[in-house]
Design a protein around this motif. Structure first.
Motif, mmCIF file in Angstrom:
data_model
loop_
_atom_site.group_PDB
_atom_site.id
_atom_site.type_symbol
_atom_site.label_atom_id
_atom_site.label_comp_id
_atom_site.label_asym_id
_atom_site.label_seq_id
_atom_site.Cartn_x
_atom_site.Cartn_y
_atom_site.Cartn_z
ATOM 1 N N UNK A 183 0.823 -1.208 0.000
ATOM 2 C CA UNK A 183 0.000 0.000 0.000
ATOM 3 C C UNK A 183 0.861 1.265 0.000
ATOM 4 N N UNK A 184 1.945 1.241 0.734
ATOM 5 C CA UNK A 184 2.828 2.405 0.739
ATOM 6 C C UNK A 184 3.452 2.612 -0.643
ATOM 7 N N UNK A 185 3.882 1.530 -1.261
ATOM 8 C CA UNK A 185 4.455 1.637 -2.593
ATOM 9 C C UNK A 185 3.436 2.152 -3.599
ATOM 10 N N UNK A 186 2.225 1.584 -3.551
ATOM 11 C CA UNK A 186 1.183 2.006 -4.485
ATOM 12 C C UNK A 186 0.866 3.485 -4.321
ATOM 13 N N UNK A 187 0.768 3.931 -3.084
ATOM 14 C CA UNK A 187 0.466 5.330 -2.812
ATOM 15 C C UNK A 187 1.585 6.237 -3.320
ATOM 16 N N UNK A 188 2.841 5.832 -3.078
ATOM 17 C CA UNK A 188 3.984 6.619 -3.548
ATOM 18 C C UNK A 188 3.988 6.717 -5.069
ATOM 19 N N UNK A 236 -9.267 0.340 6.208
ATOM 20 C CA UNK A 236 -9.216 1.667 6.827
ATOM 21 C C UNK A 236 -9.675 2.690 5.786
ATOM 22 N N UNK A 237 -9.879 3.902 6.187
ATOM 23 C CA UNK A 237 -10.360 4.940 5.283
ATOM 24 C C UNK A 237 -9.328 5.996 5.018
ATOM 25 N N UNK A 238 -8.050 5.598 4.956
ATOM 26 C CA UNK A 238 -6.975 6.579 4.863
ATOM 27 C C UNK A 238 -6.761 7.131 3.462
ATOM 28 N N UNK A 246 -2.981 10.125 6.403
ATOM 29 C CA UNK A 246 -1.931 9.639 7.299
ATOM 30 C C UNK A 246 -2.149 8.153 7.543
ATOM 31 N N UNK A 247 -1.181 7.548 8.240
ATOM 32 C CA UNK A 247 -1.271 6.119 8.534
ATOM 33 C C UNK A 247 -0.974 5.286 7.293
ATOM 34 N N UNK A 248 -1.430 4.035 7.333
ATOM 35 C CA UNK A 248 -1.228 3.152 6.182
ATOM 36 C C UNK A 248 -2.173 3.567 5.065
ATOM 37 N N UNK A 249 -1.634 3.856 3.876
ATOM 38 C CA UNK A 249 -2.514 4.228 2.770
ATOM 39 C C UNK A 249 -3.478 3.090 2.445
ATOM 40 N N UNK A 251 -5.165 1.934 -0.979
ATOM 41 C CA UNK A 251 -5.409 2.029 -2.421
ATOM 42 C C UNK A 251 -6.312 0.905 -2.909
ATOM 43 N N UNK A 252 -6.797 0.090 -1.970
ATOM 44 C CA UNK A 252 -7.630 -1.056 -2.345
ATOM 45 C C UNK A 252 -8.892 -0.574 -3.048
ATOM 46 N N UNK A 253 -9.096 -1.038 -4.268
ATOM 47 C CA UNK A 253 -10.270 -0.734 -5.088
ATOM 48 C C UNK A 253 -10.489 0.775 -5.275
ATOM 49 N N UNK A 254 -9.399 1.525 -5.237
ATOM 50 C CA UNK A 254 -9.481 2.968 -5.471
ATOM 51 C C UNK A 254 -9.526 3.206 -6.981
ATOM 52 N N UNK A 255 -10.558 3.879 -7.463
ATOM 53 C CA UNK A 255 -10.794 4.013 -8.895
ATOM 54 C C UNK A 255 -9.721 4.836 -9.597
ATOM 55 N N UNK A 256 -8.946 5.613 -8.839
ATOM 56 C CA UNK A 256 -7.858 6.359 -9.470
ATOM 57 C C UNK A 256 -6.863 5.414 -10.151
ATOM 58 N N UNK A 257 -6.690 4.229 -9.564
ATOM 59 C CA UNK A 257 -5.633 3.329 -10.024
ATOM 60 C C UNK A 257 -5.944 2.706 -11.384
ATOM 61 N N UNK A 258 -7.090 2.067 -11.609
ATOM 62 C CA UNK A 258 -7.326 1.531 -12.951
ATOM 63 C C UNK A 258 -7.333 2.605 -14.020
#
Length: 1011
Positions: A183-188, A236-238, A246-249, A251-258
């Protein structure tokens, strides 16, 4: 391996309705009963480190040969450390160096075409499209009954990449840590993703595209990290990207990614990927394996989202990935020097998944058929497809046609094999459990002997011996493969493997030993922890603790005892002296000239050897070597780059040419004599030092004038490996260039308080100071902090130089360009100086692992331990008196006591009462027969058809059939004939005359070097 298993594999490959026999041309009915024999080859760099790790950076797969003269990048990312909360960094280290595939001949001549039936040209049922730009539609070639199987393959593959829902929500702490990192990598990566309207020549900040294939590799890997984050559950809802707080990002099923992935893939495709002719620059491995592996994972993970947004994207990418397989004309080509072994497995796994994405059954069938070839044992007498890389019947593993490489390439192939098994599970293409015995044989007879207490030995790591990693960090894929394989076993076999796995883990003594977070497959993580916590599974080594392994097909020996393991590296005109490439392992000149490594039980082996040893040891003082005193320059010092460039020469030197392979990257020796014979748990090995083949080629006018070569010293060397001692002999030591020559008795890296004691021939202890000592009888070294307690006995007295010094170095001096300081390493070095222009000098010493000072002194004072029978230019022979075992190297025709030979031969003989047991091997791999003559009348007592016995008067001739044995030890059992008077001397006693009963045939060991 049982015959039933071989038969099962033959039937599986040749007759299955799924595995089309047309895809493999292997005469199974003609195969040896000892192994299935066919060639595979791999030509990759070190095993790729998968994207899912506990470190924040993605370490890209190791790269391969460059197709241009452009200098490839040489650094890789750090090893996984298992830190639960790593700092997320935005960049990836560049990919590693090219890995050319050599021919096996030292003269620069092309390899001969193998005899036998030619392999057919394999044409896939669906011809690949090779146009630079492609308008494609998804193909539907699969039978309706197999469409569910295609989806199962995708599900299996995704389960390996990111785990399934059960694994992700299991609450397992290691998996949870992995998901946090993902999750940290995906967010970065999402935050570094450049919007289309702001984009020029980069998809991610700082990663410019168009000239450097490593940056394209990183771009695909960043998109893959985003896809992994999209499929990794976090409760979580981060938020992710711009919405992250903040906290652990999350990105699970976040539509920005596809949206970003589909748009980013299209942008790369249109601008930097679709034109295969323009795009194929730099390192070939990136285009045929590195990029396709990341792309295929993205397409599998995001299939549904991609099809919803752009249904042409998947077939367009698959078609261009085919186009980049130019050495296979759009598919795997088993005759290509690039599509072999681990490379073949990487490509085949990609093509299996691509077949599932495309519902393309012929493609699936072809890919599965190709990858099954890697299960088959190499037969040097029946090489297929012109390749010699792979697993051999004696447990050897060869890569690059002549480099001992169990420790990296072999491990990588094992990992790919188990990945294949898991991907094909529960489909018609699955081999099921029919191949288990083959993989178990690899594990027990190939890998485990070179893994000591969880540490991969230096002798099987090629250029990786100098890499900034450890022998412990080489083994995560080995551990994971054993975990995965255990799940397919039942009963006693399963318990045996699980017990062995537990032993490998529990025997590690280092704080940097195996970390379970380095296991990639989530299900394997869970199973690993279950095995380790199961009290009903004992921690037991499945291999013998007292054993000798003669890996003659790769010129290596491993001698195991309860308190230590001794590993020996030889070389010949068949096996390279070392491997260097692209600034990796820059000072390797003597690593294959009899260098040995002595590992003590219970030690942290990082404190004995490893990259810190290679970075700080004097490269002219590797233990066991005999070398001229001179200063040599590295390739980069000689030529200003990491290879020799001369494309206009007849040999066409470029960074990836065969000539570069032959004379720079992994040169063989000019010596034909290198082998060993095993008798029970004991062995004798011998080697005639040779020059690098480049020296002989330069002297004969083959190489350019500005190509720099170095000449080695001349010597015969032998090693006699028993229980308490290892005897070293050297003879025929001279130098055609009249240089000073030295032999390094040992050069140990130690730590803590060190005690050094030595004594003269009368047993008087001498005061130690750094310097020279004359007529020394024994030396004792005690460094208890890293378990080093040992003696050195000089049976004929030696003048030695003994020193204790602190050395420092930097990894970049021996590997790559990344600075890693290695400071204040303590070395104890013992050297025999043969002087300038030595006149056929000799040496003898005995290694006494584990002996205390008093035990060393007692051993040296005793007359009933070992006896040197001969040590001259013709013969080296030693007798272990208590065992009544004699080891002999016949470098020339001659006689030692009652044994004479007219051929080059290595033999070990034991006499008990009126019985003789003989082990003999051909150290040249080229003789059809070897005759050993024994005084007295002896008769055969076994049914071994590999030798015959003939009595001629008072001499018995024992003729061994060595044709095609490739260094294998042949055993003979004899008894004294009833008609023989009991006057035959004991083995190893009596006259050393060369004339008595010696056949009138002279020979000299062939050395193709120019003197």
């Amino acid at each position: 391996m049982g015959n039933s298993v071989r038969l099962a594999l033959a039937i599986l490959l040749a007759t299955s309705s799924v595995f089309n026999a047309d895809f493999i041309n292997v005469p199974f009915a003609q195969q040896s009963s000892s192994a299935l024999l066919v060639n595979y080859n791999e030509t990759d760099g070190e095993p790729p480190v998968p994207v899912i790790t506990t470190t924040p950076e993605v370490t890209p797969t190791t790269t391969e040969e460059s197709t241009t003269t452009q200098s490839p990048d040489t650094e890789t990312g750090p090893e996984a450390t298992g830190s639960p909360e790593p700092t997320v960094l935005p960049t990836i280290e560049p990919t590693e160096s090219p890995e050319p595939t050599p021919t096996i001949f030292p003269t620069g001549e092309p390899s001969p075409v193998p005899t036998g039936s030619p392999e057919p040209t394999i044409t896939p049922s669906i011809e690949p499209t090779l146009e630079p730009t492609i308008e494609a539609e998804i193909l539907r070639n699969v039978m309706p009954s197999h469409r569910e199987d295609m989806q199962r393959i995708l599900d299996n593959y995704i389960g390996i990449i990111v785990g399934n829902a059960d694994a992700q929500t299991s609450g397992n702490n290691i998996i949870a840590s992995k998901i946090t990192t993902i999750q940290k990598n995906a967010n970065t990566r999402l935050k570094a993703f450049i919007a289309e309207n702001n984009r020029t020549n980069a998809l991610f900040n700082g990663i410019e595209l168009g000239t450097k294939e490593a940056n394209l590799t990183n771009s695909f890997n960043y998109l893959l990290q985003m896809a992994q984050g999209y499929h990794s559950y976090v409760d979580n809802g981060n938020g992710c990207g711009v919405s992250y707080t903040s906290g652990t990002p999350n990105c699970y099923q976040d539509n920005q990614i596809p949206e970003a992935i589909v748009e980013g893939l299209n942008w790369i495709y249109n601008n930097y990927y679709q034109n295969a002719d323009a795009g194929y620059y730099g390192n070939w491995y990136a285009w045929e394996i590195g990029h396709p592996t990341s792309i295929t994972k993205i397409l599998a993970l995001m299939e549904e989202e991609i099809i919803q947004r752009d249904p042409t994207l998947i077939p367009r990418y698959v078609a261009v990935m085919d186009a980049y397989l130019r050495n296979g004309s759009g598919d795997i080509d088993l005759d290509s020097r690039f599509h072999t072994g681990s490379n073949l497995a990487d490509i085949a796994v990609n093509r299996m998944v691509q077949a599932a994405l495309m519902d393309d059954e012929p493609r699936m069938q072809k890919a599965v058929s190709d990858i099954l070839t890697v299960f088959l044992t190499i037969d040097p007498n029946n090489i297929q497809h012109g390749n010699t890389d792979g697993y051999y019947a004696d447990g050897s593993f060869i890569q690059h046609h002549r480099v001992a490489y169990t420790g990296t390439y072999g491990i990588n192939l094992l990992d790919k094999v188990m990945t294949t098994v898991k991907v094909l599970k529960d489909t018609p293409w699955s081999p099921g459990n029919q191949l288990n015995d083959i993989v178990l044989e690899w594990i027990y007879n190939g890998f485990s002997p070179v893994v000591f207490e969880g540490y991969m030995m230096e002798i099987v790591k090629g250029r990786s011996v100098a890499k900034n990693s450890t022998g412990y960090s080489n083994n995560p894929r080995f551990i994971e493969a054993m975990v995965s394989l255990s799940e397919t076993l039942e009963g006693a076999e399963r318990k045996k493997l699980e017990s062995h796995l537990k032993y490998v883990i529990n025997s590690c003594q280092s704080t940097s030993a195996f970390n379970p977070s380095s296991i990639n497959d989530y299900q394997a993580v869970i199973r690993y922890q279950e095995i380790l916590s199961d009290g009903s599974i004992p921690s037991e080594c499945a291999t013998e603790s007292i054993h000798h392994y003669a890996f003659n097909n790769m010129d290596k020996n491993v001698h195991q005892r309860i308190g230590y393991t001794f590993a020996l590296s030889r070389s010949s005109n068949r096996i390279s002296k070392y491997e260097y490439m692209s600034g990796q392992n820059k000072k390797p000149w003597f690593q294959g000239d009899g260098t040995f490594y002595l590992y003590f039980t219970g030690a942290d082996h990082n404190e004995e050897y490893g990259y810190q040893y290679i970075a700080t040891v004097d490269p002219y003082r590797y233990p066991g070597t005999t070398v001229p005193v001179e200063t040599r320059q590295t390739i980069s010092e000689l030529y200003g780059q990491d290879w020799y460039e001369n494309p206009d020469h007849d040999l066409g030197f470029t960074s990836s040419s065969v000539s570069q392979n032959d004379y720079v990257y992994f040169p063989v020796g000019t010596n034909t004599y290198s082998g060993s014979a095993v008798l029970g748990n004991y062995a004798v090995a011998g080697m005639q030092l040779g020059d690098e083949n480049a020296y002989a080629a330069k002297e004969s006018g083959i190489l350019p004038d500005d190509f720099v070569v170095y000449k080695n010293a001349e010597a015969n060397k032998s090693w006699f490996m028993f229980d308490d001692e290892i005897v070293f002999l050297g003879s025929n030591i001279h130098d055609k260039k009249n240089r000073q020559v030295v032999t390094t008795v040992d050069n140990r890296m130690v730590k803590g308080n060190v005690s050094l004691t030595l004594a003269d021939q009368q047993g008087n202890e001498l005061n130690f100071t750094n310097g020279g000592f004359n007529d020394v009888k024994w030396v004792h070294l005690d460094a208890p902090e890293n378990k080093t307690v040992m003696g050195y006995y000089f049976p004929e007295g030696e003048n030695i130089t003994l020193s204790q010094e602190v050395r420092s170095g930097d990894v970049k001096d021996v590997y790559g360009t990344k600075s890693v300081a290695v400071n204040n390493k303590q070395f104890v070095t013992t050297v025999i100086d043969h002087g300038a222009n030595p006149d056929y000098d000799s040496y003898s010493y005995v290694l006494l692992p584990g002996m205390t000072k008093q035990e060393t002194a007692d051993y040296a004072a005793s007359s009933d331990k070992v006896k040197i029978l001969r040590n001259d230019e013709s013969i080296q022979a030693v007798k272990q008196l208590a065992l009544n075992v004699v080891g002999i190297n016949f470098f020339k025709a001659g006689k030692v006591n009652e044994f004479s030979c007219q051929n080059p031969a290595v033999t070990m003989i034991q006499k008990k009462d009126k019985e003789l047991t003989i082990s003999l091997s051909d150290p040249t791999f080229s003789q059809s027969e070897i005759s050993l003559f024994v005084d007295g009348k002896w008769e055969k007592t076994d049914s071994n058809s590999d030798y015959r016995v003939k009595v001629n008067g008072d001499v018995t001739e024992i003729t061994f059939n060595t044709d095609g044995k490739n260094g294998k030890s042949i055993l003979a059992s004899l008894k004294l004939s009833a008609s023989q008077p009991e006057t035959t001397p004991e083995a190893g006693s009596g006259s050393n005359s060369e004339e008595t009963n010696l056949p009138k045939l002279d020979f000299e060991v062939v050395n193709t070097g120019v003197k």
